[in-house]
Write a protein that holds these residues in place. Structure first.
Motif, short mmCIF file in Angstrom:
data_model
loop_
_atom_site.label_atom_id
_atom_site.label_comp_id
_atom_site.label_asym_id
_atom_site.label_seq_id
_atom_site.Cartn_x
_atom_site.Cartn_y
_atom_site.Cartn_z
N ALA A 4 0.92 -1.15 -0.01
CA ALA A 4 -0.01 -0.06 0.15
C ALA A 4 0.60 1.15 0.03
N ILE A 5 0.61 2.13 -0.97
CA ILE A 5 1.37 3.32 -1.05
C ILE A 5 0.53 4.58 -1.02
N ASP A 6 0.31 5.30 0.21
CA ASP A 6 -0.36 6.38 0.22
C ASP A 6 0.43 7.74 0.42
N GLY A 7 -0.34 8.80 0.22
CA GLY A 7 0.44 10.14 0.30
C GLY A 7 -0.23 11.21 -0.59
N PRO A 8 0.12 12.35 -0.39
CA PRO A 8 -0.55 13.40 -1.26
C PRO A 8 -0.41 13.35 -2.76
N SER A 9 -1.19 14.29 -3.47
CA SER A 9 -0.81 14.36 -4.92
C SER A 9 0.62 14.88 -5.29
N GLY A 10 0.97 14.34 -6.42
CA GLY A 10 2.48 14.78 -6.75
C GLY A 10 3.62 14.28 -5.95
N ALA A 11 3.75 13.51 -4.75
CA ALA A 11 4.68 13.17 -4.15
C ALA A 11 5.57 12.17 -4.87
N GLY A 12 5.18 11.40 -5.83
CA GLY A 12 5.98 10.48 -6.75
C GLY A 12 5.31 9.19 -6.49
N LYS A 13 4.24 9.06 -5.69
CA LYS A 13 3.56 7.76 -5.30
C LYS A 13 3.59 6.84 -6.85
N SER A 14 2.77 7.23 -7.93
CA SER A 14 2.58 6.37 -8.99
C SER A 14 3.82 5.90 -9.81
N THR A 15 4.98 6.76 -9.74
CA THR A 15 6.21 6.37 -10.45
C THR A 15 6.74 5.33 -9.49
N ILE A 16 6.75 5.51 -8.25
CA ILE A 16 7.42 4.45 -7.53
C ILE A 16 6.69 3.20 -7.54
N ALA A 17 5.17 3.39 -7.47
CA ALA A 17 4.39 2.11 -7.40
C ALA A 17 4.63 1.30 -8.58
N LYS A 18 4.51 1.84 -9.91
CA LYS A 18 4.91 1.47 -11.15
C LYS A 18 6.21 0.52 -11.11
N LEU A 19 7.15 1.08 -10.61
CA LEU A 19 8.64 0.73 -10.78
C LEU A 19 8.63 -0.73 -9.83
N LEU A 20 8.07 -0.59 -8.64
CA LEU A 20 7.95 -1.56 -7.61
C LEU A 20 7.20 -2.60 -8.54
N ALA A 21 5.97 -2.46 -8.79
CA ALA A 21 5.22 -3.53 -9.61
C ALA A 21 6.10 -4.37 -10.46
N LYS A 22 6.66 -3.41 -11.26
CA LYS A 22 7.38 -4.07 -12.63
C LYS A 22 8.51 -4.86 -11.93
N GLU A 23 9.38 -4.47 -10.84
CA GLU A 23 10.33 -5.10 -10.26
C GLU A 23 9.78 -6.52 -9.60
N PHE A 24 8.59 -6.61 -9.03
CA PHE A 24 8.18 -7.83 -8.38
C PHE A 24 7.11 -8.63 -9.16
N GLY A 25 6.95 -8.25 -10.52
CA GLY A 25 6.02 -8.66 -11.50
C GLY A 25 4.81 -8.88 -10.92
N THR A 139 5.97 11.30 0.99
CA THR A 139 5.34 12.87 1.02
C THR A 139 6.29 13.74 0.27
N ALA A 140 6.27 15.06 0.07
CA ALA A 140 6.90 15.96 -0.48
C ALA A 140 6.37 17.31 -0.25
N SER A 141 7.27 18.35 0.08
CA SER A 141 6.53 19.67 0.18
C SER A 141 5.71 20.05 -0.83
N PRO A 142 4.87 20.96 -0.58
CA PRO A 142 3.58 21.25 -1.67
C PRO A 142 4.46 22.32 -2.56
N GLU A 143 5.69 22.75 -2.42
CA GLU A 143 6.30 23.48 -3.44
C GLU A 143 6.94 22.78 -4.23
N VAL A 144 7.63 21.64 -3.92
CA VAL A 144 8.35 20.74 -4.55
C VAL A 144 7.30 19.86 -5.56
N ARG A 145 6.26 19.58 -5.03
CA ARG A 145 5.01 18.75 -5.63
C ARG A 145 4.74 19.84 -6.77
N ALA A 146 4.56 21.05 -6.51
CA ALA A 146 3.74 21.85 -7.27
C ALA A 146 4.78 22.05 -8.75
#
Ligand code: DC
Length: 212
Positions: A4-25, A139-146
């Motif tokens: 389970a990967i949670d967090g606010p929008s733009g923190a990088g969740k989907s990029t990380i989740a996609k790579l993890l899914a690929k790695e573990f098949g 997570t990441a700060s709002p400024e970095v995510r923006a």
């Protein structure tokens, strides 16, 4: 296995989740895309979401699924259409409606009991799969995510100012974490990872270390 990967929008969740899914098949389930797909449908149909009957009928006739990396709304590929700023705001709004959450959470649970998945969203570790073996809060700060989001939009030829994107992010953060039902929250058993200064590879490395 459920990651389970949670967090606010733009923190990088989907990029990380996609790579993890690929790695573990295993499969990657982007639950935000599911709320976006329903938002797109509501926008297209002009449904008055305060009318319980109209909303119920729309939801009963709605199917959201994933295939080959695409997001399917009633079997149509809407992967591109759901990534506009308008759909982002509407997705945040409709995601607070109990009937919408009930439908999508049920679908998400079905997807997760059938097979191993990496699922990202706001309430995966707190509500969809509270018993998940592995929970991460990115997570990441709002400024970095923006700034990340502004660059992403510019890459698609959509020029929005940093201030505009930051205001959208702050509003969504507030709405997502203050809604009555299943708000964005870090559970005590989730590992928090801040991505302000960490690159994707470093975040991925940290997560893999926890998983071993
Ligand atoms: O992750 P995202 O930006 O694509 O999500 C779009 C919206 O959907 C977000 O503003 C909040 C909502 N959402 C939710 O309420 N619960 C989830 N599990 C995932 C997303």
């Amino acid at each position: 296995m459920i990651i389970a990967i949670d967090g606010p929008s733009g923190a990088g969740k989907s990029t990380i989740a996609k790579l993890l899914a690929k790695e573990f098949g295993i499969d990657y389930i982007d639950t935000g895309a599911m709320y976006r797909a329903v938002a797109l449908k509501v926008m297209g149909a002009g449904t008055d979401t305060s009318d319980a009957d109209a909303l119920g009928a729309l939801l009963d006739g709605t199917d959201v699924d994933f295939a080959g990396g695409q997001v399917l709304l009633d079997s149509e590929d809407v992967s591109g259409q759901i990534r506009t700023p308008e759909v982002s705001m509407e997705a945040s709004r409709v995601s607070a409606i109990p009937a919408v959450r009930k439908k999508l959470v049920a679908l998400q649970r079905e997807m997760g009991v059938r097979k191993s998945v990496v699922m990202d969203g706001r309430d995966i570790g707190s509500n969809v799969f509270p018993g998940a073996e592995h929970k991460f809060f990115i997570t990441a700060s709002p400024e970095v995510r923006a700034e990340r989001r502004r660059k992403e939009l510019a890459g698609k030829g959509e020029n929005a100012s940093f201030e505009e994107v930051l205001a959208d992010i702050r509003k969504r953060d507030w709405d997502d974490s203050h809604r009555a039902l299943n708000p964005l929250v870090k559970t005590d058993d989730a590992v928090e990872i801040g991505t302000d200064t960490l690159g994707i590879e470093a975040v991925l490395g940290a997560i893999k270390k926890y998983l071993q």
